[in-house]
Write a protein that holds these residues in place. Structure first.
Motif, PDB file in Angstrom:
ATOM      1  N   UNK A 111       7.601  11.915   6.859  1.00 59.61           N
ATOM      2  CA  UNK A 111       7.878  12.438   8.205  1.00 59.61           C
ATOM      3  C   UNK A 111       7.239  11.574   9.294  1.00 59.61           C
ATOM      4  N   UNK A 112       7.281  10.270   9.069  1.00 56.98           N
ATOM      5  CA  UNK A 112       6.776   9.332  10.067  1.00 56.98           C
ATOM      6  C   UNK A 112       5.277   9.113  10.054  1.00 56.98           C
ATOM      7  N   UNK A 113       4.560   9.793   9.150  1.00 55.25           N
ATOM      8  CA  UNK A 113       3.105   9.650   9.075  1.00 55.25           C
ATOM      9  C   UNK A 113       2.720   8.869   7.824  1.00 55.25           C
ATOM     10  N   UNK A 114       1.790   7.946   7.977  1.00 56.75           N
ATOM     11  CA  UNK A 114       1.388   7.063   6.885  1.00 56.75           C
ATOM     12  C   UNK A 114       0.834   7.847   5.695  1.00 56.75           C
ATOM     13  N   UNK A 115       1.223   7.430   4.491  1.00 57.62           N
ATOM     14  CA  UNK A 115       0.754   8.038   3.245  1.00 57.62           C
ATOM     15  C   UNK A 115       0.257   6.923   2.333  1.00 57.62           C
ATOM     16  N   UNK A 116      -1.015   6.974   1.963  1.00 49.97           N
ATOM     17  CA  UNK A 116      -1.609   5.939   1.131  1.00 49.97           C
ATOM     18  C   UNK A 116      -1.968   6.432  -0.264  1.00 49.97           C
ATOM     19  N   UNK A 123       0.839  -1.203   0.000  1.00 50.95           N
ATOM     20  CA  UNK A 123       0.000   0.000   0.000  1.00 50.95           C
ATOM     21  C   UNK A 123       0.873   1.252   0.000  1.00 50.95           C
ATOM     22  N   UNK A 124       0.416   2.276  -0.715  1.00 53.52           N
ATOM     23  CA  UNK A 124       1.147   3.539  -0.745  1.00 53.52           C
ATOM     24  C   UNK A 124       1.063   4.205  -2.096  1.00 53.52           C
ATOM     25  N   UNK A 125       2.086   4.982  -2.447  1.00 54.15           N
ATOM     26  CA  UNK A 125       2.157   5.710  -3.715  1.00 54.15           C
ATOM     27  C   UNK A 125       3.268   5.092  -4.563  1.00 54.15           C
ATOM     28  N   UNK A 136       5.422   4.984   1.513  1.00 62.40           N
ATOM     29  CA  UNK A 136       4.454   4.551   2.527  1.00 62.40           C
ATOM     30  C   UNK A 136       4.297   5.545   3.668  1.00 62.40           C
ATOM     31  N   UNK A 137       5.259   6.472   3.833  1.00 58.58           N
ATOM     32  CA  UNK A 137       5.157   7.438   4.935  1.00 58.58           C
ATOM     33  C   UNK A 137       5.982   8.679   4.615  1.00 58.58           C
TER      34      UNK A 137
END
Length: 414
Positions: A364-369, A336-338, A361-362
């Motif tokens: 700065x430590x934050x999830x990116x979908x 999952x991610x970009x 996938x993240x």
């Protein structure tokens, strides 16, 4: 055997009384005193700073920022299609239209007056003795008032009309017009910004202008009723009504845009603004050389508009990516991610080490979908700031996390 006096003389060394030096005897008291003295000094210094220096510094900061056009636009959280819910029960749907067509259209028409207050016309300035009318102008397009800061109106319009160094006019009505200045443009998304000096308008004219309310376009659904205002036909003040036929995500550099297909037709080279049934903005025309009915969702443009106004540019990382949907994940075994399909040579992403095939996938430590979430994080950065990217990279043993530090850039637009 010696006498007592001899013994006393012999052991005098061992019977002397030991006396501590005052510095050792009171060392804890001395330390406490020093700490108290230091604390008092800090308090006095802080008081002097707040009383005498802080007001001076604050005044200088305010003077420095006084003439800056700084705005903040509330961002929206991207909602994955499978997680969307019918949160807005008051939004009219296709069923509402069939059940109560007259009432639905009456409700839409009631919003047109509010819509017209934030929609203007933008044109290249012509000689004063030969100002074209709205009907005869071949270059005139619609504009949307998106901010009013420091006696300056900021107007979003089509980038196709804008060129650095050109003079522009904005028409508030057939009778009222004023000069406008070029701010910046982004040909990739097809939008640009011009500014109006509010001091050149009368109080009555200023009262006739309203700053548009930018709504959450992620909540727009198929079948929703919409109003389109702008250059739909030959006039730049046209109004039409329609429905949302569908939507899909289209990908661009460092971003992705949700594009709505509507039942509203826009003439080739036209530019219009899309409003929902509440009279709030949900989209702007997608640039096209042919007749089109497509609009870019406003939520995917908010961060870009804010940076264009405040910094006269856009933040740049240098990737082209797309969302890893459930279908892609199942078909290609992607996490999952970009998914990065391309990295620009000599871009911040290139120098950081990101490669095509990586899946972000993240940030700065934050999830990116999604690419929309990636863009939001990107536009939160300042020029030259390090953005910490976590990406999944495929190796012999499958995908593993790799960390990158990307120094993002502000690309000036002209």
């Amino acid at each position: 055997m010696g006498t007592n006096e001899d013994d006393k003389e012999k052991y005098d060394l061992y019977t002397e009384q030991v006396v501590l030096h005052p510095a050792k005897k009171y060392k804890w008291l001395i330390r406490i005193g020093k700490l108290l003295l230091f604390a008092v000094s800090v308090v006095i210094a802080a008081t002097l700073f707040m009383v005498f220096l802080y007001p001076v510094l604050q005044k200088r900061i305010e003077e420095k920022n006084k003439d800056k056009n700084v705005i903040y636009i509330q961002k929206d959280n991207y909602i994955l299609a499978e997680n969307q819910t019918a949160e807005y029960s008051d939004i009219l749907t296709e069923k509402d239209l069939k059940d109560n067509y007259e009432a639905a259209m009456a409700a839409l028409r009631a919003k047109v007056e509010d819509v017209n207050k934030c929609v203007v016309s933008v044109d290249i300035e012509q000689p004063f003795s030969n100002v074209p009318t709205i009907e005869s102008s071949q270059t005139e397009v619609a504009g949307l008032v998106v901010a009013n800061v420091n006696s300056t109106y900021l107007v979003l319009t089509s980038s196709s009309l804008l060129e650095p160094g050109m003079n522009y006019i904005v028409r508030l009505s057939d009778e009222v017009q004023t000069e406008a200045a070029f701010v910046c443009r982004n040909t990739a998304s097809g939008i640009g910004i011009v500014s109006i000096n509010a001091s050149k308008l009368t109080a009555e004219q200023r009262n006739s202008i309203a700053v548009a309310q930018l709504d959450n376009s992620y909540m727009v659904k198929q079948g929703d009723l919409v109003i389109a205002s702008g250059k739909l036909y030959e006039t730049s003040k046209g109004v039409s009504y329609g429905t949302i036929a569908g939507s899909k995500v289209e990908y661009s550099k460092d971003s992705g845009y949700e594009v709505f297909e509507t039942s509203v037709s826009i003439t080739a080279g036209g530019f219009a603004i899309l409003f929902n049934s509440e009279g709030n903005v949900v989209g702007v025309s997608k640039a096209s050389t042919d007749t089109s009915s497509k609009f870019i969702g406003i939520s995917d443009l908010k961060a870009q508009i804010e940076t264009m106004i405040n910094e006269h540019g856009i933040m740049y990382c240098g990737i082209t990516g797309q969302n890893v949907t459930e279908e892609l994940a199942a078909k290609y075994g992607l996490p999952s991610g970009v998914y990065i399909s391309n990295v620009d040579i000599d871009s911040p992403a290139y120098y950081a080490g990101l490669q095509a095939g990586d899946v972000i996938s993240a940030i700065n430590g934050q999830s990116v979908l999604t690419i929309q979430q990636f863009s939001e994080k990107l536009y939160q950065c300042a020029d030259g700031e390090a953005m910490y990217v976590t990406a999944m990279r495929q190796g012999k043993d499958g995908y593993s996390d790799v960390a990158f530090s990307v120094s993002v850039q502000l690309k000036q637009l002209n």
